[in-house]
Design a protein around this motif. Sequence first.
Motif, PDB file in Angstrom:
ATOM      1  N   PRO A 317     124.429   7.243  24.758  1.00  0.00           N
ATOM      2  CA  PRO A 317     125.586   7.966  24.223  1.00  0.00           C
ATOM      3  C   PRO A 317     125.167   9.232  23.489  1.00  0.00           C
ATOM      4  CG  PRO A 317     125.754   5.618  23.756  1.00  0.00           C
ATOM      5  CD  PRO A 317     124.382   5.846  24.297  1.00  0.00           C
ATOM      6  N   ASN A 318     125.949  10.290  23.670  1.00  0.00           N
ATOM      7  CA  ASN A 318     125.646  11.566  23.016  1.00  0.00           C
ATOM      8  C   ASN A 318     126.207  11.532  21.599  1.00  0.00           C
ATOM      9  OD1 ASN A 318     124.852  14.200  22.576  1.00  0.00           O
ATOM     10  ND2 ASN A 318     126.664  15.079  23.519  1.00  0.00           N
ATOM     11  N   VAL A 319     125.378  11.057  20.675  1.00  0.00           N
ATOM     12  CA  VAL A 319     125.767  10.888  19.271  1.00  0.00           C
ATOM     13  C   VAL A 319     124.709  11.567  18.398  1.00  0.00           C
ATOM     14  CG1 VAL A 319     126.998   8.724  19.704  1.00  0.00           C
ATOM     15  CG2 VAL A 319     124.551   8.667  19.146  1.00  0.00           C
ATOM     16  N   PRO A 320     124.960  11.685  17.091  1.00  0.00           N
ATOM     17  CA  PRO A 320     123.958  12.322  16.219  1.00  0.00           C
ATOM     18  C   PRO A 320     122.598  11.630  16.273  1.00  0.00           C
ATOM     19  CG  PRO A 320     126.059  12.124  15.086  1.00  0.00           C
ATOM     20  CD  PRO A 320     126.205  11.379  16.368  1.00  0.00           C
ATOM     21  N   VAL A 321     121.544  12.440  16.210  1.00  0.00           N
ATOM     22  CA  VAL A 321     120.168  11.944  16.234  1.00  0.00           C
ATOM     23  C   VAL A 321     119.757  11.544  14.819  1.00  0.00           C
ATOM     24  CG1 VAL A 321     117.761  12.537  16.711  1.00  0.00           C
ATOM     25  CG2 VAL A 321     119.589  13.394  18.201  1.00  0.00           C
ATOM     26  N   GLU A 332     104.688  16.241   6.996  1.00  0.00           N
ATOM     27  CA  GLU A 332     105.691  15.311   7.506  1.00  0.00           C
ATOM     28  C   GLU A 332     106.021  15.597   8.967  1.00  0.00           C
ATOM     29  OE1 GLU A 332     109.337  14.234   5.107  1.00  0.00           O
ATOM     30  OE2 GLU A 332     110.308  15.188   6.829  1.00  0.00           O
ATOM     31  N   VAL A 333     106.156  14.535   9.736  1.00  0.00           N
ATOM     32  CA  VAL A 333     106.601  14.631  11.125  1.00  0.00           C
ATOM     33  C   VAL A 333     107.789  13.695  11.298  1.00  0.00           C
ATOM     34  CG1 VAL A 333     104.356  15.290  12.062  1.00  0.00           C
ATOM     35  CG2 VAL A 333     104.932  12.874  11.840  1.00  0.00           C
ATOM     36  N   LYS A 334     108.579  13.926  12.337  1.00  0.00           N
ATOM     37  CA  LYS A 334     109.793  13.151  12.531  1.00  0.00           C
ATOM     38  C   LYS A 334     109.638  12.178  13.702  1.00  0.00           C
ATOM     39  CE  LYS A 334     112.995  16.578  10.616  1.00  0.00           C
ATOM     40  NZ  LYS A 334     114.153  17.462  10.900  1.00  0.00           N
ATOM     41  N   TRP A 335     110.052  10.950  13.428  1.00  0.00           N
ATOM     42  CA  TRP A 335     110.158   9.921  14.466  1.00  0.00           C
ATOM     43  C   TRP A 335     111.646   9.837  14.791  1.00  0.00           C
ATOM     44  CZ3 TRP A 335     109.192   3.979  13.607  1.00  0.00           C
ATOM     45  CH2 TRP A 335     109.146   3.335  14.857  1.00  0.00           C
ATOM     46  N   SER A 336     112.013  10.227  16.009  1.00  0.00           N
ATOM     47  CA  SER A 336     113.418  10.444  16.355  1.00  0.00           C
ATOM     48  C   SER A 336     114.014   9.277  17.136  1.00  0.00           C
ATOM     49  CB  SER A 336     113.564  11.728  17.182  1.00  0.00           C
ATOM     50  OG  SER A 336     113.132  12.849  16.435  1.00  0.00           O
ATOM     51  N   PHE A 337     115.280   8.992  16.808  1.00  0.00           N
ATOM     52  CA  PHE A 337     116.030   7.948  17.498  1.00  0.00           C
ATOM     53  C   PHE A 337     117.321   8.559  18.046  1.00  0.00           C
ATOM     54  CE2 PHE A 337     113.488   5.875  14.238  1.00  0.00           C
ATOM     55  CZ  PHE A 337     112.808   4.924  14.989  1.00  0.00           C
ATOM     56  N   HIS A 338     117.518   8.385  19.354  1.00  0.00           N
ATOM     57  CA  HIS A 338     118.689   8.949  20.031  1.00  0.00           C
ATOM     58  C   HIS A 338     119.712   7.847  20.310  1.00  0.00           C
ATOM     59  CE1 HIS A 338     116.658  12.878  20.714  1.00  0.00           C
ATOM     60  NE2 HIS A 338     115.592  12.114  20.645  1.00  0.00           N
ATOM     61  N   GLY A 339     120.752   8.192  21.059  1.00  0.00           N
ATOM     62  CA  GLY A 339     121.902   7.318  21.236  1.00  0.00           C
ATOM     63  C   GLY A 339     121.614   5.880  21.600  1.00  0.00           C
ATOM     64  N   ALA A 340     120.702   5.649  22.551  1.00  0.00           N
ATOM     65  CA  ALA A 340     120.415   4.280  22.975  1.00  0.00           C
ATOM     66  C   ALA A 340     119.826   3.444  21.855  1.00  0.00           C
ATOM     67  CB  ALA A 340     119.460   4.297  24.172  1.00  0.00           C
ATOM     68  N   ASN A 341     119.219   4.099  20.860  1.00  0.00           N
ATOM     69  CA  ASN A 341     118.594   3.396  19.745  1.00  0.00           C
ATOM     70  C   ASN A 341     119.410   3.460  18.454  1.00  0.00           C
ATOM     71  OD1 ASN A 341     115.944   4.797  21.303  1.00  0.00           O
ATOM     72  ND2 ASN A 341     115.786   2.603  20.886  1.00  0.00           N
ATOM     73  N   THR A 342     120.410   4.348  18.396  1.00  0.00           N
ATOM     74  CA  THR A 342     121.163   4.503  17.144  1.00  0.00           C
ATOM     75  C   THR A 342     122.502   3.783  17.158  1.00  0.00           C
ATOM     76  OG1 THR A 342     122.108   6.591  17.921  1.00  0.00           O
ATOM     77  CG2 THR A 342     120.094   6.713  16.616  1.00  0.00           C
ATOM     78  N   HIS A 371     116.111  -3.007  18.107  1.00  0.00           N
ATOM     79  CA  HIS A 371     116.986  -2.070  18.819  1.00  0.00           C
ATOM     80  C   HIS A 371     116.477  -0.640  18.674  1.00  0.00           C
ATOM     81  CE1 HIS A 371     120.769  -0.997  20.796  1.00  0.00           C
ATOM     82  NE2 HIS A 371     120.822   0.048  19.989  1.00  0.00           N
ATOM     83  N   GLN A 372     115.922  -0.335  17.521  1.00  0.00           N
ATOM     84  CA  GLN A 372     115.365   1.004  17.304  1.00  0.00           C
ATOM     85  C   GLN A 372     114.016   1.176  18.010  1.00  0.00           C
ATOM     86  OE1 GLN A 372     117.313  -0.533  14.784  1.00  0.00           O
ATOM     87  NE2 GLN A 372     118.781   0.975  15.513  1.00  0.00           N
ATOM     88  N   LEU A 373     113.271   0.109  18.197  1.00  0.00           N
ATOM     89  CA  LEU A 373     111.934   0.209  18.797  1.00  0.00           C
ATOM     90  C   LEU A 373     111.963   0.244  20.323  1.00  0.00           C
ATOM     91  CD1 LEU A 373     109.941  -2.317  16.549  1.00  0.00           C
ATOM     92  CD2 LEU A 373     110.159   0.167  16.279  1.00  0.00           C
ATOM     93  N   GLN A 374     113.056  -0.201  20.925  1.00  0.00           N
ATOM     94  CA  GLN A 374     113.118  -0.272  22.385  1.00  0.00           C
ATOM     95  C   GLN A 374     112.855   1.082  23.038  1.00  0.00           C
ATOM     96  OE1 GLN A 374     116.410  -3.869  22.934  1.00  0.00           O
ATOM     97  NE2 GLN A 374     117.057  -1.764  23.077  1.00  0.00           N
ATOM     98  N   ASP A 375     112.073   1.044  24.116  1.00  0.00           N
ATOM     99  CA  ASP A 375     111.743   2.220  24.919  1.00  0.00           C
ATOM    100  C   ASP A 375     110.995   3.296  24.136  1.00  0.00           C
ATOM    101  OD1 ASP A 375     112.716   1.287  27.401  1.00  0.00           O
ATOM    102  OD2 ASP A 375     114.766   1.700  26.764  1.00  0.00           O
ATOM    103  N   HIS A 376     110.317   2.883  23.064  1.00  0.00           N
ATOM    104  CA  HIS A 376     109.319   3.696  22.385  1.00  0.00           C
ATOM    105  C   HIS A 376     107.973   2.973  22.538  1.00  0.00           C
ATOM    106  CE1 HIS A 376     112.899   5.270  20.375  1.00  0.00           C
ATOM    107  NE2 HIS A 376     112.187   6.289  19.949  1.00  0.00           N
TER     108      HIS A 376
END
Length: 407
Positions: A317-321, A332-342, A371-376
């Motif tokens: 889903p196209n939702v906020p990252v 600092e670096v960013k570990w990003s979570f997109h729609g499938a994980n958020t 749910h957040q770790l899937q496909d990472h």
Amino acid sequence: MSSLTLTRLILFFSIFAAITLKSNSQYLLPITKHEPTNQFYTTLNLGSGGTSSSNLLLDLETNLTLVNWNIFNPPLFVNNLVICKSSTCNSIPGNDCDDNGLFCVYRQSSLLGQNVGVIGAVVQATVNISTTDGGNLLSPFTVHPFTFSCAGEEPLQALPPPVSGVLSLSPVSSSFTKQVTLLFGYIPKFSLCLPSSGTGHLYIATVNYLIPPFNSDNPIRMTLTPLKNIYTGNYLIDVKSIYVDGTPLSFNPNLLAGGAKLSTVVPYTVLLTDIYNALAQSFTLKAKTMGISKVQAIAPFKDCFDARAAGKNMTGPNVPVIDIGVPGRGGEVKWSFHGANTVVNVTETVMCLAFLDGGQNPKDLLVIGTHQLQDHMLEIDFSTSLMGLSDSLLLHNTSCSTWPSQN
């Protein structure tokens, strides 16, 4: 050339060959997702020739692998009972002796976050795993002795069928992955690629990950961040800040002082109430600007949205990252979570923020769930005390379920 010189050369090349073999040894176990619980298990073949197969839940906290067998009558292929106060017994956190002071037993006060005590005889047997080229399962490989516990049926009743035990992936020397790498002197690391569906990957001592389109010439890019207090029994990483679509959340930064704990048994990331409220408020405002409105919440989630208003892209889903800021090389670096994980689709028309409010006094202020770790890709390297975190593999039109095509 003298015989002494020749002998030394032979010895040198033999040692070199052994080191090369060990450094290139790679092992792989498939991971299956148990859909109703969002938990993950692998199948372990125990005994010579794989006499018995057990589905074992992956757990980053349990210190010794647990198998559902009668603690007083273990299977015939169990080679021996571990002796009380032996070096093997003493190396296991939670070790104890039986009532007669003869044999080693394993005690654990809670299991998978539940207040369920575990006690089991500590035994040894052969375990069979598979070598890999980084993608395919290749030839079988025997690990002996493999030390684990016959935990009995009662404490493991809470496990979802068809799971009959727990595979220990904790940082201690008695965990499954540590036993394999220590026993043979392999690279002390393991990696997880949890699938959103299908079959994922549990790697041991692997240096090349062949998940198309990735290979040795096109490796999966990892963000490296230090592990905190790794030998306390948990996998913790520092968290500097949390962002929604690039905007940092506003809350007391001291709430992040304890870092984030990773879990393979908690289905959704759990946050202290103050952190959750800041996340939900920011996510809701950002979603509103994208034309995505809130709807009635569906338990256990507190913030849900109209799924029909969200478009789709390659990451769901196209939702906020949502980004988690962690220490990296140079800052600092960013570990990003997109729609499938958020978010998670609860019904055909409702999606919910896939994070849970853990209350005002949780044991851990921030626990990152499956749910957040899937496909990472997650890579834990004990030799450097670093954790490698990939971005979503969905961004590369692949996933943890993708395996190389075999010729």
